[in-house]
Design a protein around this motif. Structure first.
Motif, PDB file in Angstrom:
ATOM      1  N   HIS A  13      12.582   1.854  -6.930  1.00 12.97           N
ATOM      2  CA  HIS A  13      13.654   1.564  -6.171  1.00 12.97           C
ATOM      3  C   HIS A  13      13.088   2.970  -5.122  1.00 12.97           C
ATOM      4  CE1 HIS A  13      17.664   2.735  -3.268  1.00 12.97           C
ATOM      5  NE2 HIS A  13      17.164   4.199  -4.719  1.00 12.97           N
ATOM      6  N   CYS A  14      12.828   4.546  -6.009  1.00 16.64           N
ATOM      7  CA  CYS A  14      12.336   5.102  -5.787  1.00 16.64           C
ATOM      8  C   CYS A  14      10.854   5.065  -4.291  1.00 16.64           C
ATOM      9  CB  CYS A  14      11.474   6.488  -6.928  1.00 16.64           C
ATOM     10  SG  CYS A  14      10.887   8.333  -6.054  1.00 16.64           S
ATOM     11  N   ALA A  15      10.247   3.857  -5.176  1.00 10.40           N
ATOM     12  CA  ALA A  15       8.796   3.633  -4.176  1.00 10.40           C
ATOM     13  C   ALA A  15       9.130   3.188  -2.926  1.00 10.40           C
ATOM     14  CB  ALA A  15       8.049   3.163  -5.017  1.00 10.40           C
TER      15      ALA A  15
ATOM     16  N   LYS B 257       0.606  -1.171   0.452  1.00  6.59           N
ATOM     17  CA  LYS B 257       0.358   0.282  -0.352  1.00  6.59           C
ATOM     18  C   LYS B 257       1.127   1.101  -0.101  1.00  6.59           C
ATOM     19  CE  LYS B 257      -1.666   1.943   3.386  1.00  6.59           C
ATOM     20  NZ  LYS B 257      -2.414   2.828   5.151  1.00  6.59           N
ATOM     21  N   PHE B 258       1.800   1.102   0.946  1.00  8.11           N
ATOM     22  CA  PHE B 258       2.858   2.499   1.172  1.00  8.11           C
ATOM     23  C   PHE B 258       3.653   2.811  -0.556  1.00  8.11           C
ATOM     24  CE2 PHE B 258       3.202   1.744   5.273  1.00  8.11           C
ATOM     25  CZ  PHE B 258       1.542   2.326   5.571  1.00  8.11           C
ATOM     26  N   GLU B 259       4.064   1.439  -1.035  1.00 13.25           N
ATOM     27  CA  GLU B 259       4.349   1.833  -2.132  1.00 13.25           C
ATOM     28  C   GLU B 259       3.944   2.106  -3.751  1.00 13.25           C
ATOM     29  OE1 GLU B 259       6.987  -1.966  -2.785  1.00 13.25           O
ATOM     30  OE2 GLU B 259       8.379  -1.015  -1.363  1.00 13.25           O
ATOM     31  N   GLU B 260       2.347   2.044  -3.467  1.00 14.08           N
ATOM     32  CA  GLU B 260       1.722   2.100  -5.154  1.00 14.08           C
ATOM     33  C   GLU B 260       1.756   4.035  -4.240  1.00 14.08           C
ATOM     34  OE1 GLU B 260      -0.169   2.402  -7.709  1.00 14.08           O
ATOM     35  OE2 GLU B 260       0.569   0.784  -6.795  1.00 14.08           O
TER      36      GLU B 260
ATOM     37  N   PRO C  48      10.197   4.811   5.484  1.00 13.51           N
ATOM     38  CA  PRO C  48      10.022   5.489   7.273  1.00 13.51           C
ATOM     39  C   PRO C  48       8.805   5.095   7.343  1.00 13.51           C
ATOM     40  CG  PRO C  48      10.982   6.627   5.486  1.00 13.51           C
ATOM     41  CD  PRO C  48      10.751   5.564   4.116  1.00 13.51           C
ATOM     42  N   LYS C  49       7.488   4.783   6.667  1.00 16.63           N
ATOM     43  CA  LYS C  49       6.376   4.718   7.003  1.00 16.63           C
ATOM     44  C   LYS C  49       6.250   3.052   7.219  1.00 16.63           C
ATOM     45  CE  LYS C  49       4.983   8.038   2.680  1.00 16.63           C
ATOM     46  NZ  LYS C  49       4.094   8.088   1.958  1.00 16.63           N
ATOM     47  N   LEU C  50       6.654   2.569   6.891  1.00 19.56           N
ATOM     48  CA  LEU C  50       6.307   1.299   6.871  1.00 19.56           C
ATOM     49  C   LEU C  50       7.193   0.726   8.723  1.00 19.56           C
ATOM     50  CD1 LEU C  50       5.764  -1.691   5.815  1.00 19.56           C
ATOM     51  CD2 LEU C  50       8.287  -1.734   5.023  1.00 19.56           C
ATOM     52  N   TRP C  51       8.333   1.413   9.039  1.00 17.79           N
ATOM     53  CA  TRP C  51       8.715   1.101  10.265  1.00 17.79           C
ATOM     54  C   TRP C  51       7.987   1.596  11.209  1.00 17.79           C
ATOM     55  CZ3 TRP C  51      11.779  -2.293  10.841  1.00 17.79           C
ATOM     56  CH2 TRP C  51      12.622  -3.269   9.512  1.00 17.79           C
ATOM     57  N   SER C  52       7.025   3.051  10.987  1.00 16.38           N
ATOM     58  CA  SER C  52       6.511   3.409  11.699  1.00 16.38           C
ATOM     59  C   SER C  52       5.245   3.026  12.492  1.00 16.38           C
ATOM     60  CB  SER C  52       5.743   4.880  11.338  1.00 16.38           C
ATOM     61  OG  SER C  52       5.396   5.593  10.659  1.00 16.38           O
ATOM     62  N   VAL C  53       4.761   1.779  10.903  1.00 15.40           N
ATOM     63  CA  VAL C  53       3.577   1.290  10.939  1.00 15.40           C
ATOM     64  C   VAL C  53       4.049  -0.333  12.038  1.00 15.40           C
ATOM     65  CG1 VAL C  53       2.336   0.152  10.197  1.00 15.40           C
ATOM     66  CG2 VAL C  53       2.413   1.731   9.693  1.00 15.40           C
ATOM     67  N   LEU C  54       4.746  -0.285  11.575  1.00 13.77           N
ATOM     68  CA  LEU C  54       5.620  -2.104  12.141  1.00 13.77           C
ATOM     69  C   LEU C  54       6.437  -1.858  13.492  1.00 13.77           C
ATOM     70  CD1 LEU C  54       7.796  -3.256   8.752  1.00 13.77           C
ATOM     71  CD2 LEU C  54       4.857  -4.307  10.023  1.00 13.77           C
ATOM     72  N   LYS C  55       6.231  -0.890  14.446  1.00 16.41           N
ATOM     73  CA  LYS C  55       6.888  -0.597  15.310  1.00 16.41           C
ATOM     74  C   LYS C  55       5.801  -1.124  16.454  1.00 16.41           C
ATOM     75  CE  LYS C  55      11.438   1.782  14.833  1.00 16.41           C
ATOM     76  NZ  LYS C  55      12.090   3.078  14.814  1.00 16.41           N
TER      77      LYS C  55
END
Length: 144
Positions: free
Chosen positions: A129-131, A82-85, A137-144
């Motif tokens: 790569h850009c995506a 979702k974040f990459e899209e 950073p968004k993914l790490w904030s959700v996974l923590k």
């Protein structure tokens, strides 16, 4: 270990078919197994004829439990996709997406010429790569 032993080891490793290490199974074991399987089958048929109603009830209960579990469990959605899209469509990745879209248009509209065919692999990887960089950073904030 001498040179001759090393050469012999190499030859044996390269030609494993020269020696047969496996043996055929004994005939007695197969006969015993068939006798055991016949006994097991006869026991199963006896049990099946004795209590078919209980088996049906157990199966119905098991199916109901499975349905309840399926209803309770929510399908897990990968947030990375979702974040990459979102990042592919964002302003941050707009140049890479623009180059990729141009390449796709160029390749689809190209006529079959004698020259080498072009693909958009490089542009695709730049966009991916850009995506990924944008979504990390968004993914790490959700996974923590």
């Amino acid at each position: 270990m001498g040179i001759w032993d090393a050469i012999t080891d190499l030859v044996e490793a390269a030609t494993p078919w020269t020696t047969a290490d496996a043996e055929a199974p004994a005939q007695e074991e197969q006969q015993e197994e068939t006798a055991e399987t016949k006994e097991d089958e006869s026991e199963k048929t006896e049990e099946a004829t004795e209590e078919p109603a209980e088996e049906e009830e157990a199966e119905a209960e098991a199916e109901e439990e499975e349905e309840e579990e399926e209803e309770d469990e929510e399908e897990i959605v990968d947030p990375k996709e979702k974040f990459e899209e979102e990042c592919r469509e964002s302003k941050q990745c707009a140049p890479a997406k623009h180059h990729f879209d141009e390449c796709v248009d160029r390749v689809t509209n190209a006529s079959s010429s004698d020259g080498p065919k072009e693909d958009c692999v490089e542009e695709f990887f730049h966009l991916a790569h850009c995506a990924t960089q944008c979504a990390a950073p968004k993914l790490w904030s959700v996974l923590k």
